[in-house]
Design a protein around this motif. Structure first.
Motif, PDB file in Angstrom:
ATOM      1  N   UNK A 193       3.747 -13.291  -4.874  1.00  0.00           N
ATOM      2  CA  UNK A 193       3.923 -14.673  -5.337  1.00  0.00           C
ATOM      3  C   UNK A 193       3.470 -15.692  -4.296  1.00  0.00           C
ATOM      4  N   UNK A 194       3.644 -15.341  -3.020  1.00  0.00           N
ATOM      5  CA  UNK A 194       3.242 -16.245  -1.953  1.00  0.00           C
ATOM      6  C   UNK A 194       1.808 -15.997  -1.489  1.00  0.00           C
ATOM      7  N   UNK A 195       1.091 -15.148  -2.210  1.00  0.00           N
ATOM      8  CA  UNK A 195      -0.323 -14.865  -1.921  1.00  0.00           C
ATOM      9  C   UNK A 195      -0.521 -14.386  -0.479  1.00  0.00           C
ATOM     10  N   UNK A 196       0.352 -13.461  -0.058  1.00  0.00           N
ATOM     11  CA  UNK A 196       0.307 -12.975   1.319  1.00  0.00           C
ATOM     12  C   UNK A 196      -0.391 -11.630   1.445  1.00  0.00           C
ATOM     13  N   UNK A 197      -0.865 -11.077   0.314  1.00  0.00           N
ATOM     14  CA  UNK A 197      -1.474  -9.747   0.328  1.00  0.00           C
ATOM     15  C   UNK A 197      -2.989  -9.876   0.331  1.00  0.00           C
ATOM     16  N   UNK A 198      -3.637  -9.110   1.198  1.00  0.00           N
ATOM     17  CA  UNK A 198      -5.097  -9.067   1.237  1.00  0.00           C
ATOM     18  C   UNK A 198      -5.524  -7.860   0.408  1.00  0.00           C
ATOM     19  N   UNK A 199      -5.914  -8.111  -0.831  1.00  0.00           N
ATOM     20  CA  UNK A 199      -6.009  -7.055  -1.826  1.00  0.00           C
ATOM     21  C   UNK A 199      -7.095  -6.006  -1.601  1.00  0.00           C
ATOM     22  N   UNK A 200      -8.319  -6.352  -1.200  1.00  0.00           N
ATOM     23  CA  UNK A 200      -9.329  -5.283  -1.044  1.00  0.00           C
ATOM     24  C   UNK A 200      -8.877  -4.193  -0.072  1.00  0.00           C
ATOM     25  N   UNK A 201      -8.381  -4.602   1.090  1.00  0.00           N
ATOM     26  CA  UNK A 201      -7.919  -3.633   2.077  1.00  0.00           C
ATOM     27  C   UNK A 201      -6.685  -2.871   1.577  1.00  0.00           C
ATOM     28  N   UNK A 202      -5.799  -3.584   0.904  1.00  0.00           N
ATOM     29  CA  UNK A 202      -4.577  -2.962   0.396  1.00  0.00           C
ATOM     30  C   UNK A 202      -4.901  -1.877  -0.620  1.00  0.00           C
ATOM     31  N   UNK A 203      -5.813  -2.163  -1.539  1.00  0.00           N
ATOM     32  CA  UNK A 203      -6.146  -1.188  -2.586  1.00  0.00           C
ATOM     33  C   UNK A 203      -6.828   0.044  -1.999  1.00  0.00           C
ATOM     34  N   UNK A 204      -7.635  -0.147  -0.958  1.00  0.00           N
ATOM     35  CA  UNK A 204      -8.259   1.008  -0.311  1.00  0.00           C
ATOM     36  C   UNK A 204      -7.194   1.905   0.304  1.00  0.00           C
ATOM     37  N   UNK A 205      -6.256   1.297   1.037  1.00  0.00           N
ATOM     38  CA  UNK A 205      -5.198   2.100   1.656  1.00  0.00           C
ATOM     39  C   UNK A 205      -4.287   2.711   0.603  1.00  0.00           C
ATOM     40  N   UNK A 206      -3.987   1.980  -0.464  1.00  0.00           N
ATOM     41  CA  UNK A 206      -3.140   2.504  -1.539  1.00  0.00           C
ATOM     42  C   UNK A 206      -3.770   3.746  -2.160  1.00  0.00           C
ATOM     43  N   UNK A 207      -5.065   3.690  -2.412  1.00  0.00           N
ATOM     44  CA  UNK A 207      -5.750   4.854  -2.981  1.00  0.00           C
ATOM     45  C   UNK A 207      -5.656   6.046  -2.033  1.00  0.00           C
ATOM     46  N   UNK A 237       0.806  -1.222   0.000  1.00  0.00           N
ATOM     47  CA  UNK A 237       0.000   0.000   0.000  1.00  0.00           C
ATOM     48  C   UNK A 237       0.839   1.270   0.000  1.00  0.00           C
ATOM     49  N   UNK A 238       1.997   1.239   0.661  1.00  0.00           N
ATOM     50  CA  UNK A 238       2.783   2.471   0.770  1.00  0.00           C
ATOM     51  C   UNK A 238       4.012   2.463  -0.144  1.00  0.00           C
ATOM     52  N   UNK A 239       4.144   1.429  -0.968  1.00  0.00           N
ATOM     53  CA  UNK A 239       5.340   1.272  -1.805  1.00  0.00           C
ATOM     54  C   UNK A 239       5.612   2.441  -2.753  1.00  0.00           C
ATOM     55  N   UNK A 240       4.601   3.056  -3.401  1.00  0.00           N
ATOM     56  CA  UNK A 240       4.934   4.085  -4.402  1.00  0.00           C
ATOM     57  C   UNK A 240       5.613   5.319  -3.839  1.00  0.00           C
TER      58      UNK A 240
END
Length: 253
Positions: free
Chosen positions: A197-211, A51-54
């Motif tokens: 690759x290890x499927x460790x990211x919970x995408x819905x929550x991550x995308x909300x925080x990334x936005x 989420x905070x990578x960029x």
């Protein structure tokens, strides 16, 4: 994911984006928010990293005049950071949640301490300018160790890298900051690749925080002109200390 979680993560992402733009230290806000959203600790850490990578890359590109030449030394640094980031991520994913949560209060506390001491670290590295420089092997080992930490947790990585790079290259602090952001980006992207690759990211929550983080970072570019960075730093330090105490009570008592 209910609306209260969406609001929590979006606001935390926005706050993190603003904090990174003004003073740094977003992870001290965003990682506890992921935990508060109900994620397991390892998943929260991996998702927060995405989420905070960029932020680091955007900061590096903002000062393109000081981008380093792609020479052998820069290539070696990139490889060390990629290898360290992947190693840290693999160590994280090898731990079960019940073991990772034990050091979480200490990790947040350590990152808060590093963040609080950042001005003193900067002064110390400035005083080191002109003194004997560390050997290339020692500098590489320190950079690799910092990268492993960054892949494992990441909070405070930028401050640690700034200190390491300032000793090795004492001439131009702007160049150090740009290089720090580029290398932190390499650490983050390497760790994120493992997490995905290890499927460790919970995408819905991550995308909300990334936005939220992207919006906050954009807003922070304007707020940095009017918000006193020292006041923002103090708020982040207080929040980090509070989170350390809260999670120490939750996980250790």
């Amino acid at each position: 994911m209910d609306w209260s979680v969406v609001v929590l993560l979006a606001l935390a992402g926005m706050a993190g984006g603003i904090i990174n733009a003004v003073a740094g230290g977003a992870t001290l806000i965003t990682f506890p928010a992921m935990l508060a959203a109900g994620m397991p600790a390892v998943t929260a850490n991996a998702s927060n990293a995405v989420a905070i990578a960029p932020g680091h890359l955007i900061a590096a590109l903002a000062d393109r005049e000081k981008l380093p030449a792609f020479d052998a030394a820069f290539f070696v640094s990139i490889m060390l950071c990629i290898g360290g980031g992947m190693t840290g991520a693999l160590i994280l994913l090898a731990l079960p949640d019940r073991l990772f949560i034990l050091p979480v209060p200490a990790l947040i506390g350590f990152a808060t301490l590093v963040f609080a001491c950042a001005p003193r670290i900067s002064r110390w590295t400035a005083q080191r300018r002109g003194t004997a420089q560390p050997s290339r092997r020692a500098a590489s080992a320190t950079l690799a160790a910092a990268s492993v930490y960054g892949g494992f947790f990441g909070a405070g990585l930028g401050i640690i890298l700034t200190a390491v790079l300032s000793i090795a290259d004492p001439v131009d602090i702007r160049r150090v900051k740009v290089l720090k952001n580029l290398l932190a980006t390499c650490v983050s992207l390497a760790a994120i690749a493992i997490f995905i690759l290890r499927d460790a990211v919970q995408w819905p929550e991550t995308l909300v925080m990334l936005a939220g983080a992207l919006l906050g970072g954009y807003a922070g570019g304007f707020l940095v002109r009017i918000l006193p960075a020292e006041y923002v730093r103090r708020c982040v330090i207080v929040a980090g200390a509070a989170m350390s105490i809260i999670y120490a009570y939750r996980y250790w008592l």
